[in-house]
Design a protein around this motif. Structure first.
Motif, PDB file in Angstrom:
ATOM      1  N   TYR A 192      -2.380  71.102 -44.801  1.00  0.00           N
ATOM      2  CA  TYR A 192      -3.445  70.103 -44.801  1.00  0.00           C
ATOM      3  C   TYR A 192      -4.179  70.129 -43.472  1.00  0.00           C
ATOM      4  O   TYR A 192      -3.569  70.179 -42.407  1.00  0.00           O
ATOM      5  CB  TYR A 192      -2.863  68.707 -45.036  1.00  0.00           C
ATOM      6  N   ASP A 194      -7.284  68.067 -41.237  1.00  0.00           N
ATOM      7  CA  ASP A 194      -8.103  66.858 -41.126  1.00  0.00           C
ATOM      8  C   ASP A 194      -9.042  67.068 -39.955  1.00  0.00           C
ATOM      9  O   ASP A 194      -8.614  67.091 -38.808  1.00  0.00           O
ATOM     10  CB  ASP A 194      -7.232  65.619 -40.912  1.00  0.00           C
ATOM     11  N   ASP A 207     -14.570  68.279 -43.904  1.00  0.00           N
ATOM     12  CA  ASP A 207     -13.813  67.196 -43.268  1.00  0.00           C
ATOM     13  C   ASP A 207     -12.304  67.368 -43.400  1.00  0.00           C
ATOM     14  O   ASP A 207     -11.566  67.040 -42.479  1.00  0.00           O
ATOM     15  CB  ASP A 207     -14.226  65.855 -43.884  1.00  0.00           C
ATOM     16  N   ASN A 208     -11.865  67.839 -44.555  1.00  0.00           N
ATOM     17  CA  ASN A 208     -10.442  68.122 -44.696  1.00  0.00           C
ATOM     18  C   ASN A 208     -10.240  69.163 -45.783  1.00  0.00           C
ATOM     19  O   ASN A 208     -11.137  69.406 -46.591  1.00  0.00           O
ATOM     20  CB  ASN A 208      -9.622  66.851 -44.976  1.00  0.00           C
TER      21      ASN A 208
END
Length: 315
Positions: A192, A194, A207-208
């Protein structure tokens, strides 16, 4: 292969160099490619001209080893007389220092993006993979990689590049977290990102990003799956979603493969498939052939067919 499924078995050490060596090691890779691409002339070019230096050094702290790696790529010029000072360049692929021990590994600098292991489950191609979105490497990074614990390992990293000023600037431009579980013939990974929407030019495009993937080996046949979802909240556009599947059959020195990926963003979509064969001529040399095709909505992705023949030598 762009990313080897075999390498997934040691994904916990994705960004860590070999630490057993006492002296610096010079290494490199050169790859020549003959490419026939739809609506283009046949092109013979050097796709990879890479060399690097890596090594380790013992410290005064018991159980702590200092490590380092520097790797650059020479980008071939395209003038009629070959590369010139005006149309060739040098790219820094890796440049980091770190420390490793029983606690794990800490790295600082330009490193391999640890979440990129997820894309390797779906993208095993020699030259395809046009729809995959994740960055291969990240700069201005500080990362911690855990040791393997019964097949499980995890990582955390931050990006701090200091390029943004003003009241909305953030000290930390990106967070990266993820984990891998690899035991026997099964490999699973999740990652992930961010990103700071007001952050760096390099990472503010989305953005992510969420990545999930895995593979399972049925004897010589390895099947892989990958999923990726990138959001663009700052740009107020739809999420980019990608699904990938691959199959590699290892028979001695030969490794034929096939892969398929499909991407969508709002009402636009694209798909790509590739069929190829990599053949090892030994530990340091190999050849590859591949045919791939991209079918896309107009303007969403570059589409067309291409055929590649490559010859790679490492040192």
């Amino acid at each position: 292969m762009k990313k080897s499924l075999i390498a997934l078995a040691v994904a916990g050490a994705l960004t860590a160099p070999m630490v057993a060596q006492a002296d610096a090691t010079l290494y490199g890779k050169l790859e020549a490619v003959l490419q026939a691409k739809e609506d283009n002339d046949v092109d013979l070019f050097m796709d990879d001209v890479i060399f690097g230096l890596k090594g380790s050094a013992e410290t005064s702290v018991e159980g702590l080893t200092a490590i380092y790696k520097m790797e650059v790529e020479l980008n071939e010029g395209k003038g009629p007389e070959g590369a010139t000072s005006e149309d060739s360049s040098i790219t820094t692929r890796y440049a980091y220092v770190g420390a490793t021990g029983a606690f794990g590994t800490v790295l600082a600098g330009r490193i391999a993006n640890p979440t990129d292991v997820v894309e390797g489950y779906g993208d095993v191609s020699n030259k395809a993979g046009a729809l995959y979105y994740n960055a291969d490497r990240v700069g201005s990074a500080l990362a911690y990689l855990s040791p393997s614990m019964s097949g499980f390992d995890f990582y955390v990293a931050t990006v701090m590049d200091g390029s943004t000023t003003g009241p909305d600037a953030e000290d930390v431009d990106a967070y990266i977290i993820g984990a891998n579980y690899m035991v026997g013939d099964l490999s699973l990974s999740v990652g992930y990102w961010d990103m700071d929407s007001n952050g760096t030019d390099t990472y503010s495009t989305y953005d992510n990003n969420i990545l999930v993937g895995g593979s399972y080996a049925f004897g010589p046949l390895t099947l892989g799956l990958a999923y990726e979802q990138a959001s663009f909240e700052a740009a107020n556009t739809d999420d980019y979603k990608l699904y990938g599947i691959s199959a590699v059959y290892t028979a001695g020195a030969a490794a034929p493969y096939i892969q398929y990926s499909e991407a969508e963003q709002g009402s636009a979509d694209a798909d790509e498939w590739a069929l190829g064969l990599n053949y090892a001529l030994g530990k340091k040399a190999g050849v590859g052939i591949e045919y791939s095709s991209v079918d896309s909505d107009t303007g969403f992705k570059d589409e067309g067919d291409q055929f590649n023949v490559s010859y790679t030598v490492k040192f």
